[in-house]
Design a protein around this motif. Structure first.
Motif: not given
Lengths: 190, 704
Positions: A79-80, A93, A109-110, A113, A119, A121, A166, B56, B66-72, B119
């Motif tokens: 979710s955005e 998505d 990757i997901y 997450k 959250t 990282n 990661f 980040s 891809f590592i550094q984004r934690h929420n979109r 993304e």
């Protein structure tokens, strides 16, 4: 089929096809599923890209996700706004990444997450404990949980910072070929 | 000091192997090489988190983002927490670089790269639009004169892509049983699913064989068929003898003439057609098996030293495939039990056995191995003597009465009974032996079953090739074909019966009479071995009975449905966690190594060494089946146009020197690859140590 549908413009469908692993038919089917969850809120006409979001409660009741112990985390990761409400873009998505056509790196990757509950990282010890509880339905005692989490971090932590980045996660799953199997709920059944 | 560097600068100095350059590997899971897949390179910001902000940048550059984004969150929120005023520039610059990179790739590569970006959809669409704008700008910039042409081309390219997409929508319809497999996977998990996928894969082998046999051997034979004088009684379906002897079912019916029905058309040489069809089929099978095995092995190979259950058990074994509530609860319970068992193993002291106890255990192991091998030998001896008796019955004369026909079925029934009941004896032995881990017990049981099956098939082949082929019967190939037909049929019947007794009755017993037993589990190992055994028989039989793959095709389809129904009605999901990937690799290995190679040697001996019967079949009168090819080459020598074929034959196929040199080259290449792998292993170890050292050094410096 052909060009009879009026839900999306051709250009939108092309964009969806380019950005996900789905075909036109599947995208339209997904829209059908999205619509039937809340027919009053979700418009049938998406040509103007309406800004409609469905709350998490509706999405985690979908049959594909209902029994999954990680359903809330899955929905949150896609979710955005981080709260768990999905727009149609996020919805498509999510199923695109979960489908069997998505490559392993994307799933990794997901997955990272999803398992990262706070959250930050990193998969730290508390994340692992929550994962373990969800996996085993809280059958283990607190002692056993701590023991297992310590062992996991001991094994997988490469750079010695006490949590799994990661890189550590990727390294670990590269040694476990069964990882490809987990993320395989099928394409949405109509 | 190096530790004070920004995370972003540090990562920029690393070689940027980003996802985009990997797009040349079409689908990275289809890597055919011996080397492990090139994983995504990662930058190492994790050790700098103490220094940098925990949130980040939302870099859209894939190698870092891809590592550094934690929420979109959308990218305008990111710079809130950054301290440096120059943060926006790198973001824009990264994005421009990305768009530029994407615009310069070909269409399919670009689409793949965009699909792979982790993304939000909105972001991906934005990037895609920017890229498309960039492309139109470029093409407008480059060619104004050719604009109409390029527009046309682009238009057609788009049309082709749309067409390809709509085709792929319908391609899933071609996949057999797609939905059924999904349902099985959802309810029982991927380990049981692997059995059904294996069954489907074997079915395609048979379909392929049936198609080429039908087109190249059977249809031409229909043109040259002799009338069938025998009468048809229903019993032939079971015994394969009688009426069927004079049909395309068996080798003996095929003519050795060159068929020329079409006036002035090219003649069709049946001998060559027969031997080449069978030969080419086996060569193609060999290649397919080899490549599948190599691919599966390379993808699923785990270095046993570095794999230990815990981390993977936690993070990798959840089978997201399962959507059924009961199955999910069961899986969770099993995982909990497994983890508990793992913990107790760890907590337990290693059991020290006293000397007498160790000797006792070794003696028990030895005795059980002797018992199992002895049973296998006894079974083989029984089969051998029974078959010799059978042959005497045949040669004495055709008894077309009921007793004679029934006597023919005794051998297959005995073989199937042995195959069905001796494994129970083996698992009982396994219980006696008290192995340390249950997994080891299963492997030992499967090994013993394999040895039993191989010996039975081996003794049957020996009997066919040495006794039947040199007997005084009229058409020994047809006899062998009949034997194999009966074996296949009875094995099919026993498979269905096994499903009935093993699962249906067991469920009834488990739920009504003896409730502690519970529902049966689907015995994957045993069922897969049965499949491999059936396929081995079919492969052996192709030379003697060209229709056999068709029969096996039908039988496999029926088995699929019966097993599926039995599974859904009677079984519960498996309790142990099977390492599915390793399992599928070992199935394929078992199929290739004892089964297919054994078949190849049997066929080789038949074609090269045995004398075909005088009175029947396409090779009658020749000294060996292979002589057809050598005679053909002799004929070809008279034509100058085909001298190159003769040359290839003499210098490459029949020349021992060529094969010797080829083997030496292959051995050298294998040795080189092995050394490369060893070198890489050492390097991995060194790099791992380096990572730990570096991070320790830096954390030391920080606290200093």
């Amino acid at each position: 089929m052909g060009n009879k549908q009026t839900i999306f413009t051709d250009e939108q469908l092309d964009a969806y096809q380019d950005c996900t692993f789905f075909t036109r038919k599947e995208i339209l089917r997904l829209h059908g599923r999205y619509h039937e969850m809340a027919p009053n809120v979700v418009p049938m006409d998406y040509t103007k890209d309406p800004d409609v979001k469905l709350p998490m409660q509706l999405i985690i009741n979908m049959p594909e996700l209902k029994e999954n112990p990680f359903k809330e985390r899955i929905v949150e990761s896609f979710s955005e706004d981080g709260e768990g409400s999905l727009s149609f873009n996020d919805f498509v998505d999510m199923f695109s990444v979960l489908s069997e056509m998505a490559p392993r790196e994307l799933k990794a990757i997901y997955a990272f997450k999803i398992y990262d509950f706070n959250t930050d990282n990193f998969i730290c010890k508390s994340d692992l404990e929550k994962t373990l509880n969800k996996l085993t339905r809280e059958e283990l005692t607190a002692e056993e949980i701590t023991l297992v989490c310590e062992k996991v971090i001991e094994e997988a932590d490469m750079d010695g910072d006490g949590k799994l980045g990661f890189a550590d996660f990727e390294n670990m799953i590269s040694k476990a070929p069964d990882f490809l199997r987990p993320f395989l709920p099928g394409p949405v059944q109509v | 000091m190096t530790s004070m560097r920004h995370g972003s600068e540090y990562s920029r100095d690393l070689p940027r192997v980003n996802v985009l350059s990997r797009s040349q590997y079409e689908n990275s899971t289809d890597n055919f090489s011996f080397e492990p897949e090139p994983e995504l390179a990662y930058s190492l910001p994790s050790t700098f988190h103490l220094l940098d902000r925990p949130y980040s940048h939302g870099f859209s550059n894939v190698s870092e983002g891809f590592i550094q984004r934690h929420n979109r969150r959308p990218s305008d929120e990111i710079s809130v927490t950054s301290s440096s005023p120059f943060e926006m520039d790198p973001v824009c610059r990264e994005e421009k670089d990305l768009v530029g990179n994407l615009a310069s790739m070909s269409t399919s590569e670009r689409i793949k790269a965009i699909q792979k970006m982790p993304e939000t959809m909105k972001k991906k669409r934005e990037i895609r639009n920017k890229v498309l704008k960039e492309i139109t700008k470029k093409t407008r910039h480059h060619s104004t004169r050719l604009s109409r042409c390029t527009q046309c081309l682009q238009g057609t390219a788009v049309l082709f892509r749309r067409f390809g997409n709509s085709l792929s929508e319908y391609s899933h319809l071609l996949q057999l049983w797609h939905k059924t497999l999904k349902i099985i996977g959802a309810k029982f998990g991927t380990s049981v699913l692997s059995y059904f996928i294996f069954l489907k894969w074997l079915l395609t082998f048979n379909m392929f064989s049936f198609l080429i046999n039908f087109s190249f051997i059977i249809i031409p034979q229909f043109f040259a068929a002799e009338p069938n004088n025998l009468s048809f009684t229903g019993l032939e379906l079971f015994t394969g003898a009688g009426y069927f002897q004079q049909t395309v079912l068996y080798y003996g019916f095929y003519t050795n003439a060159t068929i020329s029905k079409i006036e002035n058309g090219p003649p069709y040489n049946m001998q060559l057609a027969y031997i080449f069809t069978v030969g080419i089929y086996f060569v193609i099978c060999f290649l397919i098996l080899l490549f599948s095995m190599a691919k599966s092995f390379c993808r699923n190979f785990i270095n046993p030293q570095t794999y230990s259950g815990n981390a993977s058990k936690l993070l990798c074994t959840w089978d997201f495939n399962i959507t059924n509530e009961k199955a999910v609860k069961l899986k969770q319970k099993n995982l909990g039990t497994q983890i508990k068992e793992g913990l107790t193993e760890v907590n337990q002291e290693v059991l020290y056995f006293s000397v007498t106890e160790r000797v006792e255990r070794i003696v028990i192991h030895l005795v059980s191995w002797v018992a199992s091998l002895g049973t296998a030998v006894a079974a083989c001896a029984g089969v051998y003597f029974l078959s010799i008796n059978n042959l005497k019955l045949f040669v004495k004369g055709h008894k077309n009465d009921l007793e004679g026909q029934a006597a023919m079925l005794v051998l297959p029934v005995v073989v199937s009974l042995l195959n069905a009941f001796i494994p129970f004896f083996y698992s009982w032995l396994g219980h006696l032996e008290r192995f340390q881990t249950p997994g080891y017990q299963i492997y030992i049981a499967i090994t013993r079953n394999i040895i039993l099956k191989i010996s039975i098939v081996g003794i049957l082949c020996y009997y066919w090739l040495n006794i039947v082929a040199t007997s005084e019967s009229q058409c020994w190939e047809t006899l062998v074909g009949q034997d194999i037909y009966r074996l296949v049929l009875v094995d099919f019947a026993f498979c269905l019966l096994g499903s009935f007794f093993g699962e249906f009755l067991r469920r009834i017993i488990g739920t009504t009479v003896c409730v502690s037993l519970g529902l049966p589990e689907f015995d994957i190992g045993r069922n897969v071995l049965d499949l491999i055994y059936a396929q081995t028989l079919t492969w052996i039989g192709i030379l003697f009975s060209p229709l056999l793959p068709g029969i096996q095709m039908i039988s496999f389809s029926i088995v699929f449905y019966v097993k599926k129904v039995s599974l859904m009605m009677n079984c519960q999901p498996p309790r142990k966690v099977w390492r599915t990937a390793q399992m599928t690799t070992s199935f394929m290995f078992l199929l290739f190594f004892p089964s297919f190679l054994g078949v190849l040697s049997v066929i080789g001996v038949t074609v090269w060494r045995l004398k075909p019967s005088e009175g029947c079949g396409p090779f009658r009168g020749l000294s060996s089946m292979y002589a057809a090819v050598s005679e053909w080459i002799k004929i070809l020598e008279n034509y100058t146009a085909s001298k190159w074929v003769v040359w290839i034959y003499h210098n490459l196929i029949t020349s021992e020197l060529f094969f010797f040199i080829l083997s030496v080259i292959i051995l050298i290449i294998t040795y080189l690859y092995w050394q490369i792998i060893e070198g890489r292993k050492t390097m991995t170890k060194l790099l791992r140590k380096q990572i730990i050292n570096v991070s320790l050094t830096f954390s030391f410096i920080l606290f200093f």
